[in-house]
Enzyme design. Sequence first.
Site, PDB file in Angstrom:
ATOM      1  N   ASP A 130      -4.871   0.087 -12.322  1.00  0.00           N
ATOM      2  CA  ASP A 130      -4.204   0.772 -11.229  1.00  0.00           C
ATOM      3  C   ASP A 130      -4.645   2.156 -11.241  1.00  0.00           C
ATOM      4  OD1 ASP A 130      -2.249   1.552  -9.323  1.00  0.00           O
ATOM      5  OD2 ASP A 130      -0.906   2.622 -10.839  1.00  0.00           O
TER       6      ASP A 130
ATOM      7  N   LYS B 279       7.166  10.577   7.817  1.00  0.00           N
ATOM      8  CA  LYS B 279       5.919  10.774   7.106  1.00  0.00           C
ATOM      9  C   LYS B 279       5.439   9.430   6.595  1.00  0.00           C
ATOM     10  CE  LYS B 279       7.278  11.541   2.352  1.00  0.00           C
ATOM     11  NZ  LYS B 279       8.020  12.469   1.495  1.00  0.00           N
TER      12      LYS B 279
ATOM     13  N   ARG C 183      -4.703  12.594  -1.876  1.00  0.00           N
ATOM     14  CA  ARG C 183      -3.975  11.602  -1.392  1.00  0.00           C
ATOM     15  C   ARG C 183      -3.301  12.168   0.054  1.00  0.00           C
ATOM     16  NH1 ARG C 183      -1.623   8.194  -5.294  1.00  0.00           N
ATOM     17  NH2 ARG C 183       0.421   8.290  -4.392  1.00  0.00           N
TER      18      ARG C 183
END
Lengths: 1236, 346
Positions: free
Chosen positions: A409, A641, A677
Amino acid sequence: MTWRSPLALLRDAVLSQKAREKELRSLVSNLPFEGLGKSKQPNRFFKPNAIKTNKYTPLFFIPMNLYEQFHRLANVYFVGLAILNFIPVVNAFQPEVALIPICVIMFLTALKDGWEDFRRYQSDKKLNNMPCLIYSRAAKHYIERRWKDVRVGDFVKVVCNETVPADLLLLHTSDPNNVCHIETSNLDGETNLKQRNALPGLCTSNDVFEPESFNCTVVCEKPNNNLNHFKCFVEKPDKEKTGAGIESLLLRGCTVRNTEHAIGFVVYAGHETKSMLNNNGPRYKRSKLERRLNVDVFFCVLLLFIMCLIGSLGHFYVWLLINCFNDIVKGHLDSPSLSSFYMFFTMIILLQILIPISLYVSVELVKIGQIFFILTDVDLYDEETDSRVQCRSLNITEDLGQIEYIFSDKTGTLTENKMVFRRCSIMGKDYPHKENVIAFLHHQETQVIPDEKLLQQISRSERSSSGISDPYMDFFLALAICNSVVVSMATTQRQRVIGLLKKSTTKSLSVLAKRTGSFWKVFDSPKQNGSSTSAHKRSDDANGVQPRALDPMTLSARPAAASGDVCYEAESPDEAALVYAAKTYGFTLLARTPNSVTVRVPSGEELVFEVLDTLAFDSNRKRMSVLVRHPITGEYVLYTKGADYAIMELLGTPGQQKKIAADTQYHLDCYAKDGLRTLCITKKIVSSREYQSWLADRKKALAAIDGREELMMASAVQLETELTMLGATGIEDRLQESVPDTITALREAGIKVWVLTGDKPETALNIGYACRLLEEGDLVINMTSTINLMDLLLKASVVFQVTCVSILDCTLEEVRRYHEDPRNVDTTQKISLMIDGDTLAIALSPDLQDRFLELAKRCRSVLCCRVTPLQKSRVVKLVRDKLKVMTLAVGDGANDVNMIQVADVGIGISGQEGMQAVMASDFAITRFKHLKKLLLVHGHWCHTRLANMIIYFFYKNAAYVNLLFWYQFYCGFSGTAMIDYWLMIFFNLFFTSTPPIMFGIMDKDVSAEMLMGVPELYRTGQGSGEYNFRTFWISMLDAFYQSLVCFFVPYLAYQGSDVDIFTFGTPLNTSSLFIILLHLGIEIKSWTVVHWIIMLGSVALYFIVTLAYSAICVTCNPPSNPYWILQNQMADPMFYLICIISTVVALLPRYTFYVLKNSIAPSPLIQAKHLDRMEPSVRDMWMKEWRSLRGGTEVKESRLSTPPSPTLETSVDFYPGFGDAASFVGEELSLNVITD
Amino acid sequence: MNMRFYRTTMKEEGNSANRPSNTAFTQQRLPAWQPMLSAGVVIPGFLLIGLAFIGIGVGLLITSRSIQVLELDYTGTETSSPCYQCTMSNQSNCVCKLSFSIGTLFKGPVFFYYGLTNYFQNQRKYGVSKDFNQLIGDVSYFKSPSSDCQPYQRVNGKPIVPCGAIANSMFNDTFKLYQIINGKEELVPFDGKGIAWWTDYNIKYRNPDYTPLKNAFNDTEKPVFWTKPAYELDTSDASNNGFINQDFLVWMRRAALPNFRKLYRRITEGNYKDGLPAGNYSLEISYNYPVISFEGTKKVTFSNVSWMGGQNEFLGIAYLVIGSMCVVMSVVMLIVYAKFRFPEED
């Protein structure tokens, strides 16, 4: 207790079984039935709250434990043999003696089981006797009872910081908003507070809840183990139904926080609670080595069968040949064929130890030892969290040494998962926040240094529009509101209430923690910030600086006291980072209740937004929304969002918007390239009419019990349209320490590393470069689609698939050509693949997966981005099953659980995202870098140790048993043993059992430094590793050779003499002891004190025990009689001469072979061992040379924690060699080959 | 800021309860001897072992060669054999004479063995067929012998003492050796004492405490194949009678291999103390034991013994061969070492 007929009891049993099996359960309050007999109780069919996890009762321990143990096939086999020995016609030994080994082993196992069970019993007892408050109609209030007294249908009151005794439907809390905060760390390890809401509309007045007036029927589903899902509705007498979900359920084992008391209705009790249903013991995985081992055990059975057949046929032959001999031997006997049939079984009994009885027990012991050493490794200890590595699966240590593919991950695994707000773009304007870089270096994760320009902009717009509907204001309001962050009160959050239950709480919690198999841990993250601040605050509190505030409303009512010191508890660190960012710009989230959010705006004004609904985040929508009513304008505002691709298509398209959206998208791409991000922030004003119509749908969805999720999602999608773009944020997630170094080392170790992430391709690519998964100069094949899967489904997906196929084919062809090109010999394995979720979905389809794998196999690393948890596990499963390789999955979050469970070895990183990954894993580590030592050192060691130990074990038994077999040729195949049976048992049980176990735990072929320094060495364990067909059979052949030597040297030396049976057997036994131990001596790579003690101790034990036994036992074991044999032999020089020569001859070939092989063609391990002996400085020089020689690239100075430069991507270019194929661009799918 | 404060305090409090202890054992860093199996290291070892083995081998071979052995087969399967007629039909008390001559002095003490081939004393069912409690002199077991003794447990309803197949099949040929001096037969005295194991004679086998011994055997039968009961095995010497009869003890110690010999007598007395002088001898055999039925053979063996027991060249040769192999290997290793040595071995 009244007498009840057995018939009634039976009927009850049937009824309760039926009631438990029903899909839906109707529960009513117990109170009207209080004091009535059991048969009158409405909820009598459901399980009581008392739990019992111990398997055995004292009375039935022995039969039940035996039953358990006989599930193991080996035990059945050995007991069967022992029983066979009781049949007079076939017995080979005294029957009782044959029982000893199996009894010893089963006794030890029973002892272990019994002790474990007793511990379970004790902890059950403790839990069952914990106090709790149950409402009693007679007493008219809550009286203290025990946990075991709680029944379904009771009303239980849970006080602050008390543990919930059963699954409760929350009916009322002390909170004015009827919410209750719980901490679920006992269940999943997450320490953030979760909010639960009481079922609305049940109490007449807000202050008091009267259980006696509760006359509704609670209808809930059958118990299941899903901790995040619960379906239930409450039906009032007037048939009005109210739906309830997991948000109204208090789970057994949770702790109530921040709430004075909560009252709940027991829906599930005892073993039917969700936490108990989740508690399904340790996982049992079978390692690759063990699977291989079972095959070889089967070979041994076959071998045994052949040997017994030879014995039986030989008996038959001898019979015919010297039939008359039996006149002397025996007066009468069975017919030859029957007799040889019996002989077959006698032989099985005699030669039974060819199947190593103690092997399974020894392997278990070895693994315990190996785990001990993994656990005690200081290098795998993390100072910050004070946690060691955890081994949750006890039997796959050796798999760590055979890994060929790692699936990792990204977030929280490769990176810290400590989110820092880095940049934002508002209304198409970028605010770079340059100062943050500096702050970042100082590790102040939650502190954001505001951007000057943005501050000015905010104050400007504040002045102009008084903060009502300015996009800048909206942007930060959205950041502060649109999340699930809970404001925790610094003072009370972790404080224990002083009350009657105080003493038991702490203790019971730890018990409970053990029960659910979860672990306490300390987080070190923004979300933990809450608790850290609270720890700090607690000291303030002690000084009386701050008065106690028990309730969020009080807190928000006194903003002065709370200002600047609010702590946020977020489920994801991203959210916390955004809230902190908003706070920096003066938009402070002060309080959150289910119905309202309080935000202080820069002007100091406190706005209380009424929250109309929260559309929670889910992985399908990839966004969350909060619908609020603006306190000033009174408008319904929806703040949304989410991921850019989940938002962009939902935007409304009035002129100005388009430009902003385009600019924002540009910024987003830049952010992503920087490895940030990204999130899009949008707003929507919902008209009153629109809201009303939506609300009706929503209510319907809420009340639905079937297909609720789908309806909820549909209603959410319905509202989230025509959004207005406000801006975007970029959050930095720092790379963990030593990640590039670790990945390089793993790759040099021959492990392919795949990164599977939910992030955008650009982010993933960047992280790929930063962690050196991709090297500059690598060939990167980019297979990403630029469209959304939703569109894809609408449009011609067939076209897309065809495109995909042709791209795969082209790429594959190119890659093949690339590999075949002689110029590229040195640079093989330098191709990397980058693929996104949509393309992956198609590549994973049955007809394409082979081609995809073919391509992926040739790539050095693969990056999958935008993949769902399910896809992650599908990729792992595909690679594992199709390529037949050992896979390891490492991750930290709930989204990695699938992948972790599918992989051969699952590793959880106990990081910031709760404990779900850890709970599902086999090993849990704290940092990614620990993987290096765990695999390269411990994995290698565990594998080689265990592999060699098992091979040795087979060898040992075969070598010893064959002695008996060869003797059969000289005793008329009659099953005679030339060694006293007690000594044979001792031989396996005491004299030669400890050395291999020690060997399996402590042998060290190469030092840890070498293994870390030269990851190449790991390759020896990959594939079939050191325990394979060849090594197994070589050692079996060696066993045959050695037993031949060991038998025939004494045979030839004593031939024709007057030697008697045991006198002949003694040198055999002694020299086989020496051969077997010295054989191990050849195998042992490093001799520590422990080795010497155990080896010499074994020899000493042999002589002491045998001498003592031969001296004491005159006729203790008739008819066999070893009296004074060894003493006699030890006085004879021939004994020593025979022992010496047979030992030397037996071991000479193996020894010589090793010596020659090590000298002429040394394996890498031997070379490493040579290097190991050098001076450290010389060694380092050699190591470097070696690595460069072997094609492993020099470890460049890795760029730790520095964000990758955005310029990296500017050189994106088509690889010249690819020509047409490279420039092939599908309609919506592009294939880019990037080189540097 | 708070967080930093929090963290530092945590560390200062020594909050590392979970920290593994950093000892050599737990960190797997115990000082260790790491033998390196490579050519250079083993050369001296091979050479040393080789030379030592050659030395031992030479010694063994010389010793073995110095042992004199004389073996005479008297099964009588061939018609030329003097015992041929004893194998015909069931003659009882058949006596045959075997003549042989010795060229040089047969150095003493000379051991006289009888040998059997193809005789499986190590057969499992044969081997268990005895009753230890009888043999240790426990009279109570005389009445009820162990079932292991089947089918030699009872005969005619009476218990057999000593029961079982081993005792039953006791070797019952007897030998007398004459030296022929000037045509006259002179009996060579046999010494039958101490031919069994000391522990057998003194500990494992005991006669019941009866005088006369015969009383203990009341209501019992002698083994089927025996001609006389156990208490009459040696009527002349009470210390060699019953279960502690030396011949009985020798027989009861089962041979490990199907071709074996057992000590019958030693020649240690009188004129033959120093051995059997050269000359002609005649061995008088009372031929009782049947072996033809199972294709066995019978033989007698004269041998003198050394510290290594009887003659056996195998061990000496084995030591020599292995010793020379080791020496050769050390040379090979030297070559290998010269060619493939590791750099640090310089």
